[in-house]
Scaffold this motif. Structure first.
Motif, PDB file in Angstrom:
ATOM      1  N   LEU A 188       0.812  -1.209   0.000  1.00  0.00           N
ATOM      2  CA  LEU A 188       0.000   0.000   0.000  1.00  0.00           C
ATOM      3  C   LEU A 188       0.849   1.265   0.000  1.00  0.00           C
ATOM      4  O   LEU A 188       0.373   2.336  -0.381  1.00  0.00           O
TER       5      LEU A 188
ATOM      6  N   SER B  83      -2.859   6.332   2.877  1.00  0.00           N
ATOM      7  CA  SER B  83      -2.184   5.068   2.558  1.00  0.00           C
ATOM      8  C   SER B  83      -1.674   4.394   3.835  1.00  0.00           C
ATOM      9  O   SER B  83      -1.760   3.163   3.977  1.00  0.00           O
TER      10      SER B  83
ATOM     11  N   LYS C 211      -4.460   2.640   5.725  1.00  0.00           N
ATOM     12  CA  LYS C 211      -4.773   1.323   5.145  1.00  0.00           C
ATOM     13  C   LYS C 211      -3.695   0.308   5.497  1.00  0.00           C
ATOM     14  O   LYS C 211      -4.000  -0.847   5.838  1.00  0.00           O
TER      15      LYS C 211
ATOM     16  N   TYR D 295      -4.175  -3.401   7.191  1.00  0.00           N
ATOM     17  CA  TYR D 295      -4.327  -4.412   6.147  1.00  0.00           C
ATOM     18  C   TYR D 295      -4.065  -5.836   6.645  1.00  0.00           C
ATOM     19  O   TYR D 295      -4.840  -6.758   6.371  1.00  0.00           O
TER      20      TYR D 295
ATOM     21  N   SER E  71     -11.872  -7.194   4.091  1.00  0.00           N
ATOM     22  CA  SER E  71     -10.715  -6.391   3.696  1.00  0.00           C
ATOM     23  C   SER E  71     -11.063  -5.337   2.638  1.00  0.00           C
ATOM     24  O   SER E  71     -10.814  -4.143   2.829  1.00  0.00           O
TER      25      SER E  71
ATOM     26  N   ILE F 288     -10.959  -1.262   3.303  1.00  0.00           N
ATOM     27  CA  ILE F 288      -9.962  -0.489   2.550  1.00  0.00           C
ATOM     28  C   ILE F 288     -10.660   0.562   1.685  1.00  0.00           C
ATOM     29  O   ILE F 288     -10.236   1.719   1.609  1.00  0.00           O
TER      30      ILE F 288
ATOM     31  N   ILE G 106     -11.906   3.407   3.863  1.00  0.00           N
ATOM     32  CA  ILE G 106     -10.832   4.336   4.222  1.00  0.00           C
ATOM     33  C   ILE G 106     -10.506   5.242   3.034  1.00  0.00           C
ATOM     34  O   ILE G 106     -10.348   6.454   3.185  1.00  0.00           O
ATOM     35  N   ASP G 107     -10.433   4.654   1.834  1.00  0.00           N
ATOM     36  CA  ASP G 107     -10.206   5.454   0.633  1.00  0.00           C
ATOM     37  C   ASP G 107     -11.256   6.546   0.486  1.00  0.00           C
ATOM     38  O   ASP G 107     -10.963   7.660   0.040  1.00  0.00           O
TER      39      ASP G 107
END
Length: 371
Positions: A4, A47, A50, A54, A62, A66, A69-70
């Motif tokens: 990531l 990043s 994440k 992760y 997952s 993810i 969060i993005d």
């Protein structure tokens, strides 16, 4: 290194620091990401959020987390930013309570742009400071427990725009950090934060992007053609924000205007030089003024390189004839002192000085070169 971290473009030193922290398992409860605007601090923060989680996520959840969060979705990440003040709003109101429907829709639109491109800088009219209500909202964020994620992150954008009350409220959270919550403060002006806040954060300094890195971001994240990116990147100082500002303000026009100001000033045609500034002065357009002055400084630096370094790389390579003509007339002029003087004038814009006086000083400084 965590895959990531490949999303962090440039700043390899930062990636190594964050990777080492992640591998150690000893995660500080607060970070201070410093450096100029537009060099990827917030992209790195997202990043890192994440990457922190992760390895702890099950395959079933997952992708969902993810993606959340993005998209800057609570409760996984809380994104705090400057907001406009609503009508009759007091410090007791919630941060969005007094805003109009149009303002909230504009903020949501900006969030969607940020979620799509983490290098995008959110732009909201009249959003000049971070409200104490936004900092108080952290308590609500912390009051819920979410076992499907190990670390939740509170990302504070332009943290230096917290006023004294907001900084005091944040300090209370930093003094008693809850387990599993990481604070990341992003700022271009860390000196405006209280020392008691800075001392509680792990400071990581970001450097301007290299030209090829900035070109990659402009082409891949902002979807500009490579020809446009190639033109503006040398004048952008390694910053996506500066590059975007140059594009949005008609880069070619700015370039022509900078050269005209130089030519008129060198020729003592003061009225013509001032006319080139007229539209910016009438609108108090500090952004365009600073861009023009930066381009004037770059031209002066190019002239100095042309005069002293054979084969040196010039930013004005497409307008090199302007430098050559000046050199033919004035081959012995050292512009370094006046370049520094103009840079100081440009830096003083943040202190609310009279723009007309500043522009006059710049024109007269340039005119002195050919006296």
């Amino acid at each position: 290194m965590n895959i990531l971290f490949e999303e962090i473009i440039g700043n390899d030193k930062v990636k190594n620091i964050l990777s080492n922290i992640l591998q150690s398992g000893n995660i500080p409860h607060a970070f201070l990401f410093t450096g100029a605007g537009g060099i990827g601090k917030e992209n790195a923060a997202i990043s890192f959020t994440k990457a922190l989680n992760y390895s702890y996520l099950s395959p079933q959840v997952s992708n969902k987390i993810i993606t959340s969060i993005d998209n800057l979705t609570e409760p996984y990440i809380k994104y705090i930013l400057p907001l406009p003040r609503g009508k009759n709003e007091t410090d007791q109101n919630d941060p969005y309570e007094k805003l109009t429907e149009d303002e909230i829709e504009q903020i949501n639109l900006e969030f969607r742009k940020k979620a799509k491109n983490h290098f995008y800088r959110i732009q909201i009219p009249r959003a000049n400071f971070i409200k104490i209500g936004s900092i108080r909202d952290i308590k609500k964020f912390l009051s819920f427990s979410y076992e499907d994620i190990k670390y939740r992150v509170i990302l504070i954008s332009q943290a230096h725009l917290m006023n004294e009350e907001s900084q005091n409220a944040l300090l209370k959270n930093l003094e008693e950090p809850p387990e599993g919550v990481i604070f990341i403060l992003s700022t271009s002006s860390p000196e405006k934060l209280r020392e008691t806040i800075r001392s509680r954060c792990w400071k990581i300094n970001f450097q301007p992007l290299e030209e090829n890195e900035l070109s990659t971001i402009l082409e891949q994240k902002f979807e500009f053609e490579s020809s446009i990116a190639k033109e503006v990147v040398p004048f952008s100082g390694g910053s996506t924000e500066t590059a975007m500002s140059l594009i949005e303000n008609d880069f070619e026009n700015l370039l022509d205007k900078a050269i005209k100001i130089l030519r008129y000033s060198f020729g003592k045609k003061y009225h013509s030089a001032f006319l080139e500034f007229e539209d910016m002065l009438s609108e108090s357009d500090v952004t365009r003024l600073k861009l023009i002055i930066t381009m004037i400084i770059i031209w002066l630096n190019d002239y100095q390189k042309y005069r002293l370094i054979e084969g040196g790389r010039l930013f004005y390579s497409n307008r090199i004839e302007t430098i050559q003509k000046f050199y033919q007339k004035f081959p012995e002029i050292d512009v370094s002192e006046i370049t520094n003087s103009i840079d100081r004038i440009s830096s003083s814009f943040r202190n609310n000085i009279n723009l007309n006086i500043a522009v006059s000083n710049i024109v007269f400084q340039l005119a002195k070169l050919t006296s």
